[in-house]
Design an enzyme around this catalytic site. Structure first.
Site, PDB file in Angstrom:
ATOM      1  N   ASN A  28       0.854  -1.348  -0.021  1.00 14.26           N
ATOM      2  CA  ASN A  28      -0.088   0.085  -0.065  1.00 14.26           C
ATOM      3  C   ASN A  28       0.940   1.137   0.060  1.00 14.26           C
ATOM      4  O   ASN A  28       1.474   1.375   1.018  1.00 14.26           O
ATOM      5  CB  ASN A  28      -0.898  -0.093   1.150  1.00 14.26           C
ATOM      6  CG  ASN A  28      -1.701   1.290   1.318  1.00 14.26           C
ATOM      7  OD1 ASN A  28      -1.755   2.087   0.388  1.00 14.26           O
ATOM      8  ND2 ASN A  28      -2.128   1.581   2.659  1.00 14.26           N
ATOM      9  N   LYS A  36       0.037   4.258  -0.369  1.00  7.25           N
ATOM     10  CA  LYS A  36      -0.452   5.506   0.178  1.00  7.25           C
ATOM     11  C   LYS A  36      -0.266   6.727  -0.785  1.00  7.25           C
ATOM     12  O   LYS A  36      -0.209   6.570  -1.935  1.00  7.25           O
ATOM     13  CB  LYS A  36      -0.110   5.825   1.608  1.00  7.25           C
ATOM     14  CG  LYS A  36      -0.093   4.704   2.437  1.00  7.25           C
ATOM     15  CD  LYS A  36       0.098   4.893   3.980  1.00  7.25           C
ATOM     16  CE  LYS A  36       0.283   3.637   4.914  1.00  7.25           C
ATOM     17  NZ  LYS A  36       0.031   3.826   5.971  1.00  7.25           N
ATOM     18  N   HIS A  82      -9.458   1.364   4.396  1.00 10.90           N
ATOM     19  CA  HIS A  82      -8.137   1.552   5.272  1.00 10.90           C
ATOM     20  C   HIS A  82      -8.430   2.583   6.369  1.00 10.90           C
ATOM     21  O   HIS A  82      -9.322   3.675   6.307  1.00 10.90           O
ATOM     22  CB  HIS A  82      -6.984   2.051   4.488  1.00 10.90           C
ATOM     23  CG  HIS A  82      -5.764   2.236   4.882  1.00 10.90           C
ATOM     24  ND1 HIS A  82      -5.333   3.174   5.781  1.00 10.90           N
ATOM     25  CD2 HIS A  82      -4.740   1.226   4.848  1.00 10.90           C
ATOM     26  CE1 HIS A  82      -4.447   2.769   6.223  1.00 10.90           C
ATOM     27  NE2 HIS A  82      -3.565   1.773   5.710  1.00 10.90           N
ATOM     28  N   GLU A 109      -7.015   4.957   7.698  1.00 11.05           N
ATOM     29  CA  GLU A 109      -6.539   6.368   7.335  1.00 11.05           C
ATOM     30  C   GLU A 109      -7.961   7.005   6.431  1.00 11.05           C
ATOM     31  O   GLU A 109      -8.390   7.900   6.766  1.00 11.05           O
ATOM     32  CB  GLU A 109      -5.675   6.609   6.333  1.00 11.05           C
ATOM     33  CG  GLU A 109      -4.040   6.178   7.395  1.00 11.05           C
ATOM     34  CD  GLU A 109      -2.708   5.736   6.476  1.00 11.05           C
ATOM     35  OE1 GLU A 109      -3.039   5.839   5.301  1.00 11.05           O
ATOM     36  OE2 GLU A 109      -2.189   5.247   7.102  1.00 11.05           O
ATOM     37  N   GLU A 127      -5.330  -4.727  10.494  1.00  2.65           N
ATOM     38  CA  GLU A 127      -4.450  -3.742  10.702  1.00  2.65           C
ATOM     39  C   GLU A 127      -4.764  -2.998  11.943  1.00  2.65           C
ATOM     40  O   GLU A 127      -5.541  -2.048  11.992  1.00  2.65           O
ATOM     41  CB  GLU A 127      -4.363  -2.697   9.472  1.00  2.65           C
ATOM     42  CG  GLU A 127      -4.308  -3.415   8.147  1.00  2.65           C
ATOM     43  CD  GLU A 127      -3.398  -2.396   7.161  1.00  2.65           C
ATOM     44  OE1 GLU A 127      -2.487  -2.852   6.746  1.00  2.65           O
ATOM     45  OE2 GLU A 127      -3.988  -1.264   7.234  1.00  2.65           O
ATOM     46  N   GLY A 139       2.401   2.413  10.487  1.00  3.81           N
ATOM     47  CA  GLY A 139       3.451   3.301  10.372  1.00  3.81           C
ATOM     48  C   GLY A 139       3.966   3.820  11.673  1.00  3.81           C
ATOM     49  O   GLY A 139       4.826   4.823  11.785  1.00  3.81           O
ATOM     50  N   SER A 195       3.428  -2.303  10.291  1.00  2.00           N
ATOM     51  CA  SER A 195       4.766  -2.322  10.424  1.00  2.00           C
ATOM     52  C   SER A 195       5.616  -3.515  10.200  1.00  2.00           C
ATOM     53  O   SER A 195       6.372  -4.284  10.768  1.00  2.00           O
ATOM     54  CB  SER A 195       5.334  -1.730  11.904  1.00  2.00           C
ATOM     55  OG  SER A 195       4.713  -0.644  11.951  1.00  2.00           O
TER      56      SER A 195
HETATM   57  C1  PEP Z   1      -0.599   0.335   5.952  1.00  4.52           C
HETATM   58  O1  PEP Z   1      -0.920   1.352   6.065  1.00  4.52           O
HETATM   59  O2  PEP Z   1      -1.481  -0.363   5.446  1.00  4.52           O
HETATM   60  C2  PEP Z   1       0.440  -0.274   6.797  1.00  4.52           C
HETATM   61  C3  PEP Z   1       0.293  -1.450   7.130  1.00  4.52           C
HETATM   62  O3  PEP Z   1       1.507   0.511   6.898  1.00  4.52           O
HETATM   63  P1  PEP Z   1       2.709   0.140   7.733  1.00  4.52           P
HETATM   64  O4  PEP Z   1       3.274  -1.227   6.922  1.00  4.52           O
HETATM   65  O5  PEP Z   1       3.644   1.241   7.204  1.00  4.52           O
HETATM   66  O6  PEP Z   1       2.467   0.023   8.993  1.00  4.52           O
END
Ligand code: PEP
Length: 248
Positions: free
Chosen positions: A9, A11, A94, A96, A166, A172, A212
């Site tokens: 992803n 973003k 997601h 966000e 998630e 992040g 992460s």
């Molecule tokens: C995401 O935003 O879907 C995500 C998993 O981000 P990160 O791997 O940076 O934590």
């Protein structure tokens, strides 16, 4: 046997030119037929990435879609548009988008159904905040998101949908859930799917972990029985994405 999936992803990162450079760097390192590798990229980059991944096993994903077919929705992208340029997967719900763009479970559900209508596989994200985890309501929250988000799906759609667990506190932040924490919730998601669609279908639905993930922690997470791969943010913008794809 569920086929492993690793989806990136991106973003709101990478210009079209930078996108091509990154895909060129990655494509020889992630030539796997046993894993579904998906790059979910910003809408502006979809065409450039579609051209660059031609004749590879990498699949094209979008980061969002609108639930209407067309019309007065300035700035939005429809499933028809995505389908025409070869998008196979789309991230829906997601955290966000749920928090910054106020996407409710009902909107997420409309998007999931619209994606399927056009033959695009939705990757539906669910996850709890740190506060919800501390209040011990994680499973309850996730079950609501799964039930509302997948409302009205046919058995075939339920089998094909991809769910990404998630935890918001792990996105992040560099704070990865432990293997056990991730497994516990992915298992709870599978139980919820069993209640909704039956065990045969729930056993076929892929559930990813996201938050992460990197080249060092991926193999242990992906070895957990209910984790079928990962949705990867930050590390998908770098060469490390190849290590995640190739994790044992
Ligand atoms: C995401 O935003 O879907 C995500 C998993 O981000 P990160 O791997 O940076 O934590």
């Amino acid at each position: 046997m569920r086929k492993r999936m690793v989806a990136g992803n991106w973003k709101m990162n990478k210009t079209p030119r930078e996108a091509v450079d990154l895909v060129m760097l990655l494509k020889d390192k992630i030539d796997r037929e046993d894993i579904d590798v998906v790059l979910c990229v910003p809408a502006i980059n979809l065409i450039a990435v579609a051209d660059t991944i031609m004749h590879t096993n990498i699949k094209l994903g979008a980061e969002n879609l609108h639930y209407e077919n067309c019309g007065a929705y300035t700035g939005e992208t429809s499933a028809t548009m995505l389908k025409e340029i070869g998008v196979s997967y789309v991230i829906v719900g997601h955290s966000e988008r749920r928090s910054y763009f106020k996407e409710s479970d009902e909107i997420v559900n409309k998007k999931v159904l619209k994606a399927f209508e056009y033959g695009i596989t939705p990757i539906m994200c669910v996850g709890e905040s740190l506060e919800e985890r501390e209040d011990a309501i994680t499973v309850e929250k996730i079950r609501i998101q799964v039930k509302k988000g997948l409302k009205g799906l046919t058995d075939k759609q339920a089998e094909n949908v991809v769910i990404a667990y998630e935890p918001i506190w792990a996105i992040g932040t560099g704070k990865v859930a432990t293997n056990e924490q991730a497994q516990e919730i992915c298992h709870a998601i599978r139980e919820c799917l069993t209640e909704m669609f039956g065990k045969d279908i729930a056993d076929k639905t892929r559930i990813l972990y996201g938050g992460s993930v990197n080249g060092k922690n991926a193999d242990e997470l992906f070895a957990m029985p209910d984790i079928d791969g990962g949705l990867v943010g930050g590390a998908s913008l770098k060469e490390d994405f190849a290590n995640i794809v190739n994790a044992e």
